[in-house]
Write an enzyme that holds these catalytic residues in place. Structure first.
Site, PDB file in Angstrom:
ATOM      1  N   GLN A 152       0.848  -1.200   0.000  1.00 29.98           N
ATOM      2  CA  GLN A 152       0.000   0.000   0.000  1.00 29.98           C
ATOM      3  C   GLN A 152       0.882   1.247   0.000  1.00 29.98           C
ATOM      4  O   GLN A 152       1.900   1.293   0.696  1.00 29.98           O
ATOM      5  CB  GLN A 152      -0.872   0.000   1.263  1.00 29.98           C
ATOM      6  CG  GLN A 152      -1.940   1.082   1.245  1.00 29.98           C
ATOM      7  CD  GLN A 152      -2.774   1.093   2.516  1.00 29.98           C
ATOM      8  OE1 GLN A 152      -2.243   1.232   3.609  1.00 29.98           O
ATOM      9  NE2 GLN A 152      -4.080   0.952   2.385  1.00 29.98           N
ATOM     10  N   TYR A 160      -6.480   9.819   5.998  1.00 31.56           N
ATOM     11  CA  TYR A 160      -5.180  10.282   5.497  1.00 31.56           C
ATOM     12  C   TYR A 160      -5.408  11.292   4.363  1.00 31.56           C
ATOM     13  O   TYR A 160      -6.541  11.678   4.091  1.00 31.56           O
ATOM     14  CB  TYR A 160      -4.316   9.084   5.084  1.00 31.56           C
ATOM     15  CG  TYR A 160      -3.886   8.264   6.294  1.00 31.56           C
ATOM     16  CD1 TYR A 160      -3.010   8.806   7.231  1.00 31.56           C
ATOM     17  CD2 TYR A 160      -4.381   6.990   6.524  1.00 31.56           C
ATOM     18  CE1 TYR A 160      -2.621   8.092   8.356  1.00 31.56           C
ATOM     19  CE2 TYR A 160      -3.996   6.261   7.655  1.00 31.56           C
ATOM     20  CZ  TYR A 160      -3.117   6.822   8.561  1.00 31.56           C
ATOM     21  OH  TYR A 160      -2.739   6.131   9.679  1.00 31.56           O
TER      22      TYR A 160
HETATM   23  C1  LIG Z   1      -1.965  -1.192  14.259  1.00 37.92           C
HETATM   24  C2  LIG Z   1      -2.778  -1.000  13.014  1.00 37.92           C
HETATM   25  C3  LIG Z   1      -2.176  -0.477  11.886  1.00 37.92           C
HETATM   26  C4  LIG Z   1      -2.927  -0.279  10.719  1.00 37.92           C
HETATM   27  N1  LIG Z   1      -2.309   0.203   9.590  1.00 37.92           N
HETATM   28  C5  LIG Z   1      -3.017   0.324   8.440  1.00 37.92           C
HETATM   29  C6  LIG Z   1      -2.371   0.677   7.210  1.00 37.92           C
HETATM   30  O1  LIG Z   1      -1.157   0.805   7.146  1.00 37.92           O
HETATM   31  N2  LIG Z   1      -3.159   0.839   6.114  1.00 37.92           N
HETATM   32  C7  LIG Z   1      -4.510   0.621   6.132  1.00 37.92           C
HETATM   33  O2  LIG Z   1      -5.174   0.776   5.107  1.00 37.92           O
HETATM   34  N3  LIG Z   1      -5.123   0.240   7.264  1.00 37.92           N
HETATM   35  C8  LIG Z   1      -4.417   0.060   8.404  1.00 37.92           C
HETATM   36  N4  LIG Z   1      -5.041  -0.395   9.531  1.00 37.92           N
HETATM   37  C9  LIG Z   1      -6.444  -0.809   9.455  1.00 37.92           C
HETATM   38  C10 LIG Z   1      -6.506  -2.300   9.096  1.00 37.92           C
HETATM   39  O3  LIG Z   1      -6.051  -2.548   7.801  1.00 37.92           O
HETATM   40  C11 LIG Z   1      -7.937  -2.860   9.209  1.00 37.92           C
HETATM   41  O4  LIG Z   1      -8.766  -2.153   8.341  1.00 37.92           O
HETATM   42  C12 LIG Z   1      -8.468  -2.776  10.626  1.00 37.92           C
HETATM   43  O5  LIG Z   1      -7.537  -3.327  11.525  1.00 37.92           O
HETATM   44  C13 LIG Z   1      -9.806  -3.489  10.775  1.00 37.92           C
HETATM   45  O6  LIG Z   1      -9.759  -4.753  10.204  1.00 37.92           O
HETATM   46  P1  LIG Z   1      -9.473  -6.098  11.073  1.00 37.92           P
HETATM   47  O7  LIG Z   1     -10.627  -6.240  12.013  1.00 37.92           O
HETATM   48  O8  LIG Z   1      -9.417  -7.172  10.040  1.00 37.92           O
HETATM   49  O9  LIG Z   1      -8.212  -5.869  11.790  1.00 37.92           O
HETATM   50  C14 LIG Z   1      -4.304  -0.603  10.702  1.00 37.92           C
HETATM   51  C15 LIG Z   1      -4.885  -1.155  11.842  1.00 37.92           C
HETATM   52  C16 LIG Z   1      -4.139  -1.370  12.981  1.00 37.92           C
HETATM   53  C17 LIG Z   1      -4.788  -1.992  14.177  1.00 37.92           C
END
Ligand SMILES: Cc1cc2nc3c(=O)[nH]c(=O)nc-3n(C[C@H](O)[C@H](O)[C@H](O)COP(=O)(O)O)c2cc1C
Ligand SMILES: Cc1cc2nc3c(=O)[nH]c(=O)nc-3n(C[C@H](O)[C@H](O)[C@H](O)COP(=O)(O)OP(=O)(O)OC[C@H]3O[C@@H](n4cnc5c(N)ncnc54)[C@H](O)[C@@H]3O)c2cc1C
Ligand code: SF4
Length: 645
Positions: free
Chosen positions: A105, A179
């Site tokens: 990304q 962002y």
């Molecule tokens: C510590 C952390 C870092 C994240 N960094 C990004 C990122 O770099 N880019 C992005 O699009 N989303 C980022 N997210 C969001 C995740 O991609 C995801 O959408 C979010 O954790 C919810 O999905 P999940 O329940 O599968 O974790 C981040 C989430 C967390 C917890």
């Protein structure tokens, strides 16, 4: 392949690439890279393990596209210079070698710059509230000129080309989560009245220009996706109708798939949702986008279990799923689901304690409350013990079950002792409220592993005599409620929090909950949501001390919808037959109540441990018995101890 999840494990394409299944690792900043944005060996080990777990593609965390204002956080990955390419190439290669399609990304952080250092860039001079609280006027974004916007557009295109040169097979533009791109898209953060502000057409201009520049530089055959928030959940922000329009326009620019999430960092609970928010929280938005585009849609967010993923795919809400935290809790989630072993998946409980809290608020690398191996890949592996030993584990709570599992996997002869007729210890009480239900599948996972490993459970209180034949004893004896020594505390209307949770029928309509920490606040909220008239008293100026940030935000919203009364700076003086006397600002007041629930904390239970040490036996303390704390500490102390016995 999988009989239970046939759609999840069917191949499908994004642009020109075919994924072996429908699972993409959602990008997540790890805090594991070097300070200059280059790839570290630690990140290589981490991503190799993630890829080996069986996901179709790994989307590597956001990488900053320029050296001006794009970098958001500590140890953020870089793709702003050709100097970054060698490390990125190494990373892409390792992901591919471990069986997944390497994707990355690319991102500009805009006003959400955790580092707080200038330049902070945005369409308008509207700061991110969190940063304003931390840094004041320094958090106000520099308003980008049209020339500067064009430079950023080109930086995205250059970054995408570097991704391709490094050997990635897919590049994802970060157009979500508050962002830079969402700063332009959302009326909350964009008050421009030039070509990049005002109308929808103007607010989405930067997206289209970036998509065009990226496509021009990577060529027609390279897979390009974009991540969008269905809505930013801001009261004056953008809604799904506008996102659908944006997606339709982006499809015309050659975007190969839409990765749908939600929220920004101000509305974090809609992005990295805690367990008090519904599962598959943003799948509805993916479904809506899917109705209006012809390329694939990736649904993401809180898809913790494979049955949820299969349901999203078969019900037509998405063509792929993006899994973030679930692959931290268990990198082998895809492999186990594909082998029809969902019961062996360690399910993410959406506590955010090991991941979001550590990286966003404590500047550390991520790990996972349930999986200490995350960020310590290769270092904290379960390896066979040099010598098989006879190990007793006392207590079948989270810590005891984890110690027993790991010790057994290392080849030891393990016996568990549990005095209650149920396992799980405090997880039973912790998972009682409906808004804590995510803990239940984790309890089922722990119980299943003990059963599958054939670990015998002896159901009585372990004593010194029967433990003396063991080579080592792991004491996971937990804690017990603290009851204050105040007049009237032994009256029948008084219950400790654990008894209150276990005997809801004993609780009257009007309740005073004493103690506004994690246990007291949750108990009070649960009672209020179930129709009780609740007053929560707390001696500190604020309730929910020690509660994770996202839980705090979610509970605050829920509390606001109840009639719960909160009295801070207030302490309990005495209990009477029909209520309690409390003191606030040196003034005593009588509150009437049918029940008084005491939730002022838990005290470590370590009598057995002290006896074992006095008897010169090898013994270890783990979990709440070390210090009454949280699941994170229970699992981490247990895991590490079981690695060394
Ligand atoms: C510590 C952390 C870092 C994240 N960094 C990004 C990122 O770099 N880019 C992005 O699009 N989303 C980022 N997210 C969001 C995740 O991609 C995801 O959408 C979010 O954790 C919810 O999905 P999940 O329940 O599968 O974790 C981040 C989430 C967390 C917890
Ligand atoms: C209401 C509530 C909500 C919570 N919510 C959260 C949360 O949202 N997030 C979070 O991270 N943490 C939460 N916690 C804390 C978390 O549940 C605990 O930190 C964790 O479960 C402790 O696990 P443990 O195995 O160390 O101890 P316990 O779960 O207390 O287990 C100890 C076990 O040992 C047994 N035992 C003790 N002595 C003996 C003996 N001599 N012989 C045999 N058996 C014995 C006990 O019966 C018990 O089953 C919550 C706690 C409570 C009370
Ligand atoms: S720390 Fe909690 S929320 Fe984060 S991945 Fe692990 S279980 Fe999930």
């Amino acid at each position: 392949m999988s009989k239970q999840f046939p759609t999840l494990f069917s191949p499908a394409t994004i642009g020109q690439i075919t994924l072996k299944n429908r699972i993409l690792k959602a990008p997540q900043s790890s805090g594991m890279n070097n300070m200059d944005g280059t790839v570290s060996e630690r990140a290589i080990r981490y991503y190799s393990d993630q890829a080996a777990g069986g996901a179709g593609a790994i989307i590597v965390e956001y990488a900053y596209v320029d050296d001006i204002g794009a970098k958001s956080a500590h140890c953020h990955l870089g793709i702003s210079s050709n100097e970054h390419i060698p490390g990125l190439a190494w990373l892409a290669e390792c992901i591919r070698e471990n069986g997944a399609v390497p994707a990355i990304q690319i991102e500009h952080c805009g006003r959400q710059k955790f580092l707080g250092t200038q330049p902070i860039c945005g369409p308008s001079a509207i700061p991110w509230p969190k940063l304003w609280d931390q840094y004041g006027p320094q958090a106000v974004p520099h308003v980008l000129t049209i020339e500067e916007i064009q430079t950023i557009v080109r930086a995205f295109g250059d970054a995408a080309l570097r991704a391709k040169l490094a050997g990635f097979e897919l590049v994802e533009i970060h157009g979500a989560h508050g962002y830079l791109l969402t700063n332009f898209f959302s009326p909350t953060t964009n008050q421009r009245n030039d070509l990049y502000g005002g109308s929808l057409e103007n607010r989405m201009r930067i997206y289209l220009e970036i998509a065009r520049d990226v496509r021009r530089k990577v060529g027609p055959d390279f897979a390009v996706t974009i991540r969008l928030s269905g809505t930013d959940y801001e009261p004056d922000g953008f809604g799904i109708e506008e996102t659908v329009e944006l997606a339709r326009a982006l499809e015309k620019e050659g975007i190969d798939a839409f990765h749908i999430s939600g929220g920004d960092h101000h509305t974090m609970i809609h992005q990295v949702s805690p367990m008090a928010i519904d599962i598959c929280h943003n799948a509805w938005a993916a479904a809506e986008v899917k109705k209006h585009v012809s390329v694939p849609v990736i649904a993401s967010g809180s898809i913790t279990l494979p049955e949820y993923a299969e349901e999203i795919l078969t019900s037509g809400q998405g063509d792929f799923v993006g899994l973030g935290r679930p692959l931290w809790a268990d990198p082998e989630w895809p492999k186990k689901a594909s082998e029809d072993r969902p019961e062996d998946i360690r399910p993410c409980i959406r506590c955010n304690e090991g991941c979001l809290e550590r990286t966003f608020f404590q500047y550390k690398a991520v790990t996972c409350a349930l999986n200490p191996q995350i960020s310590r890949e290769g270092e904290l592996k379960i390896k066979p013990a040099e010598q098989k030993r006879k190990i007793a584990v006392v207590g079948a709570g989270a810590a005891g079950l984890e110690s027993a599992r790991v010790a057994r996997l290392r080849g030891h002869d393990v016996t568990l002792f549990e005095e209650k007729d149920r396992d799980g210890g405090l997880l039973n009480e912790a998972s009682a409220p409906s808004f804590k239900a995510d803990i239940r599948p984790f309890m089922a996972y722990q119980a299943t592993q003990i059963r599958k490993l054939g670990i015998p459970v002896i159901r009585h209180q372990a004593d010194l005599e029967e433990l003396k034949d063991y080579d080592a004893v792991i004491c996971a004896t937990g804690s017990r409620p603290i009851i204050p020594r105040i007049p009237g505390v032994d009256k029948p209307i008084v219950l400790d929090a654990l008894s209150a949770i276990n005997q809801p029928q004993s609780i009257g309509h009007q309740v005073i909950v004493v103690g506004g920490g994690l246990v007291g606040s949750e108990t009070a909220l649960d009672l209020a949501e179930n129709g009780h008239d609740v007053t929560l008293i707390e001696m500190l100026p604020q309730i929910m001390n020690g509660v994770a940030t996202t839980d705090f935000l979610a509970y605050s919203e829920r509390i606001a919808k109840t009639r719960m009364k909160i009295m801070t700076d207030t302490c309990l003086v005495s209990v009477e037959d029909d209520g309690a006397i409390v003191r606030h600002a040196r003034v005593e007041e009588k509150l009437t109540a049918d029940t008084v629930v005491i939730a002022i904390g838990l005290k470590e239970e370590r009598i057995l441990f002290d006896q074992l040490i006095a008897a010169d036996q090898e013994a270890y303390l783990v979990g709440d018995a070390v210090k009454a704390s949280k699941i994170f500490d229970a699992i981490h102390t247990a895991y590490r101890t079981a690695l060394r016995v």
